[in-house]
Write a protein that holds these residues in place. Sequence first.
Motif, mmCIF file in Angstrom:
data_model
loop_
_atom_site.group_PDB
_atom_site.id
_atom_site.type_symbol
_atom_site.label_atom_id
_atom_site.label_comp_id
_atom_site.label_asym_id
_atom_site.label_seq_id
_atom_site.Cartn_x
_atom_site.Cartn_y
_atom_site.Cartn_z
ATOM 1 N N LEU A 1 -5.252 -20.408 111.443
ATOM 2 C CA LEU A 1 -3.852 -21.960 112.176
ATOM 3 C C LEU A 1 -2.594 -21.742 111.604
ATOM 4 N N GLU A 2 -2.370 -20.864 110.354
ATOM 5 C CA GLU A 2 -1.530 -22.142 109.592
ATOM 6 C C GLU A 2 -0.443 -19.913 110.399
ATOM 7 N N GLY A 3 -1.424 -18.716 110.699
ATOM 8 C CA GLY A 3 -0.481 -17.614 110.818
ATOM 9 C C GLY A 3 -0.448 -17.769 112.400
ATOM 10 N N LEU A 4 -0.842 -18.972 113.420
ATOM 11 C CA LEU A 4 -0.528 -19.060 114.351
ATOM 12 C C LEU A 4 0.168 -20.554 114.702
ATOM 13 N N ALA A 5 0.308 -21.072 114.269
ATOM 14 C CA ALA A 5 0.712 -22.746 114.806
ATOM 15 C C ALA A 5 1.337 -23.399 113.609
ATOM 16 N N SER A 6 2.465 -22.287 112.451
ATOM 17 C CA SER A 6 2.927 -23.637 111.191
ATOM 18 C C SER A 6 4.150 -23.242 111.763
ATOM 19 N N VAL B 1 1.942 -30.386 109.252
ATOM 20 C CA VAL B 1 2.273 -29.180 110.129
ATOM 21 C C VAL B 1 3.523 -28.543 110.253
ATOM 22 N N GLY B 2 4.191 -27.630 109.076
ATOM 23 C CA GLY B 2 5.085 -27.534 108.253
ATOM 24 C C GLY B 2 5.485 -25.723 108.243
ATOM 25 N N THR B 3 5.910 -25.687 106.952
ATOM 26 C CA THR B 3 6.423 -24.000 107.061
ATOM 27 C C THR B 3 5.104 -23.132 106.330
ATOM 28 N N GLY B 4 3.812 -24.410 106.379
ATOM 29 C CA GLY B 4 2.730 -23.696 105.762
ATOM 30 C C GLY B 4 1.659 -25.393 107.315
ATOM 31 N N ILE B 5 0.672 -24.458 107.241
ATOM 32 C CA ILE B 5 -0.459 -25.999 106.806
ATOM 33 C C ILE B 5 -1.590 -26.212 106.547
ATOM 34 N N GLY B 6 -1.330 -27.266 106.116
ATOM 35 C CA GLY B 6 -2.836 -28.132 105.316
ATOM 36 C C GLY B 6 -3.537 -29.049 105.393
ATOM 37 N N ALA B 7 -4.851 -29.928 105.497
ATOM 38 C CA ALA B 7 -5.070 -30.799 105.533
ATOM 39 C C ALA B 7 -6.190 -31.563 104.900
ATOM 40 N N GLY B 8 -6.015 -32.683 104.635
ATOM 41 C CA GLY B 8 -6.944 -33.607 103.427
ATOM 42 C C GLY B 8 -7.702 -34.315 103.693
ATOM 43 N N ALA B 9 -8.403 -34.474 103.657
ATOM 44 C CA ALA B 9 -9.313 -35.542 104.713
ATOM 45 C C ALA B 9 -9.830 -36.584 103.354
ATOM 46 N N VAL B 10 -9.964 -38.285 103.827
ATOM 47 C CA VAL B 10 -10.641 -38.855 103.210
ATOM 48 C C VAL B 10 -12.248 -39.739 103.962
ATOM 49 N N ILE B 11 -13.371 -39.371 103.154
ATOM 50 C CA ILE B 11 -14.127 -39.972 103.667
ATOM 51 C C ILE B 11 -15.217 -41.067 103.693
ATOM 52 N N ASP B 12 -15.637 -42.496 104.289
ATOM 53 C CA ASP B 12 -15.974 -43.581 103.433
ATOM 54 C C ASP B 12 -15.204 -44.117 101.199
ATOM 55 N N GLY B 13 -13.838 -43.812 101.969
ATOM 56 C CA GLY B 13 -12.916 -43.876 100.711
ATOM 57 C C GLY B 13 -12.686 -42.706 99.672
ATOM 58 N N GLU B 14 -13.570 -41.682 99.866
ATOM 59 C CA GLU B 14 -13.520 -40.498 99.056
ATOM 60 C C GLU B 14 -13.090 -39.613 99.539
ATOM 61 N N LEU B 15 -12.177 -38.771 99.134
ATOM 62 C CA LEU B 15 -11.131 -37.237 99.060
ATOM 63 C C LEU B 15 -12.579 -35.969 99.520
ATOM 64 N N VAL B 16 -12.207 -35.778 100.539
ATOM 65 C CA VAL B 16 -13.096 -34.451 100.180
ATOM 66 C C VAL B 16 -12.923 -33.596 99.011
ATOM 67 N N HIS B 17 -13.699 -32.966 98.001
ATOM 68 C CA HIS B 17 -14.274 -32.132 97.582
ATOM 69 C C HIS B 17 -14.887 -30.343 97.948
ATOM 70 N N GLY B 18 -15.305 -29.818 96.950
ATOM 71 C CA GLY B 18 -16.744 -29.109 97.850
ATOM 72 C C GLY B 18 -16.544 -28.100 96.437
ATOM 73 N N MET B 19 -16.241 -26.497 96.388
ATOM 74 C CA MET B 19 -16.494 -25.741 95.260
ATOM 75 C C MET B 19 -14.223 -26.143 94.737
ATOM 76 N N GLY B 20 -14.039 -26.658 95.412
ATOM 77 C CA GLY B 20 -12.748 -26.818 95.642
ATOM 78 C C GLY B 20 -11.903 -27.755 96.519
ATOM 79 N N HIS B 21 -10.834 -27.843 97.080
ATOM 80 C CA HIS B 21 -11.074 -28.192 97.552
ATOM 81 C C HIS B 21 -10.337 -27.819 99.649
ATOM 82 N N PRO B 22 -10.285 -28.654 100.366
ATOM 83 C CA PRO B 22 -10.422 -27.715 101.933
ATOM 84 C C PRO B 22 -9.199 -26.735 101.932
ATOM 85 N N GLU B 23 -9.788 -25.444 102.483
ATOM 86 C CA GLU B 23 -8.023 -25.401 103.067
ATOM 87 C C GLU B 23 -8.330 -25.050 104.406
ATOM 88 N N MET B 24 -7.842 -26.262 105.739
ATOM 89 C CA MET B 24 -8.437 -26.290 107.033
ATOM 90 C C MET B 24 -7.374 -25.311 107.923
#
Length: 294
Positions: A175-180, A128-151
């Motif tokens: 979220l970024e628009g209101l809490a960054s 939480v800073g100039t922007g807001i971003g998040a990443g996640a690791v589930i069972d030792g693997e980074l979460v991806h899908g059609m790209g990467h999460p934009e939480m």
Amino acid sequence: MFGAIELGGTKIVCGIGTETGDVIRHASIPTTDPEETMASVFAFFEGETIEALGVGTFGPVDLNPSSETYGCITTTPKIKWANYPLYDVLKAHFQVPIVLDTDVNGAAFGEMAFGGATDVSSCLYMTVGTGIGAGAVIDGELVHGMGHPEMGHMMVRRHPDDLSNGVCPYHGDCLEGLASGPAIEARHGKKAHLLDPSDPAWDIEADYLAQALVNIALILAPERMILGGGVMKQSHLFPKVREAFRQKMNGYIQNPYVNELETYIVPPTLGDFAGLKGALALAIKKGDVVHAGR
């Protein structure tokens, strides 16, 4: 030895480290135009022998290996970096395996490998800073899908005391628009670190962050949530976020993780090194895969 690059919007941190996560040497480089910046990056690694290189970059970035634009930074507001072929440029210079991911995914992976999430099998890292971003690791693997999460761009309910428009150029009041950091400054006329801890502004901020964390807890069910970035250096914000989270969850989830919010919603153990050590962890994993012939 392994190489690590944390590519941020205002600075790049380069490092050399070992397979145990120890950073032997590092340097911070201002992020200017791509040509000047990358020349400084290459100069840092001049004469070094590394097994693999891990890179955590600001985004959005194309992480689909089958895409023609794989490894390109895409719709960033940093105009000079838009559509920059980061992976291809790195691959042309470094004759070693390279793994590329987002800076927040890297930070999540770093906390999982060397920091405050070594005792769990899943975690979230949110900056939480100039922007807001998040990443996640589930069972030792980074979460991806059609790209990467934009939480950071999830939709949240407007706080009743917030009359601002939101600062996200794409969504306004996400979220970024209101809490960054820029959103806090736009709403209250001061940068976050200049606001008194008793200012009601922090109740609004905690409300938005807690909404996001409740959403993520219900969708991904991580065993730990780590909040970093410049805004979260205001340590008095953590109790407010935890309490707002508790109220919004309203007892719906009952388990040892959520029941102990002081150890569930926490600051990064690696501090400002979360991103760099995350990139290092990505490099180490890539090197292990290459050596195993996978």
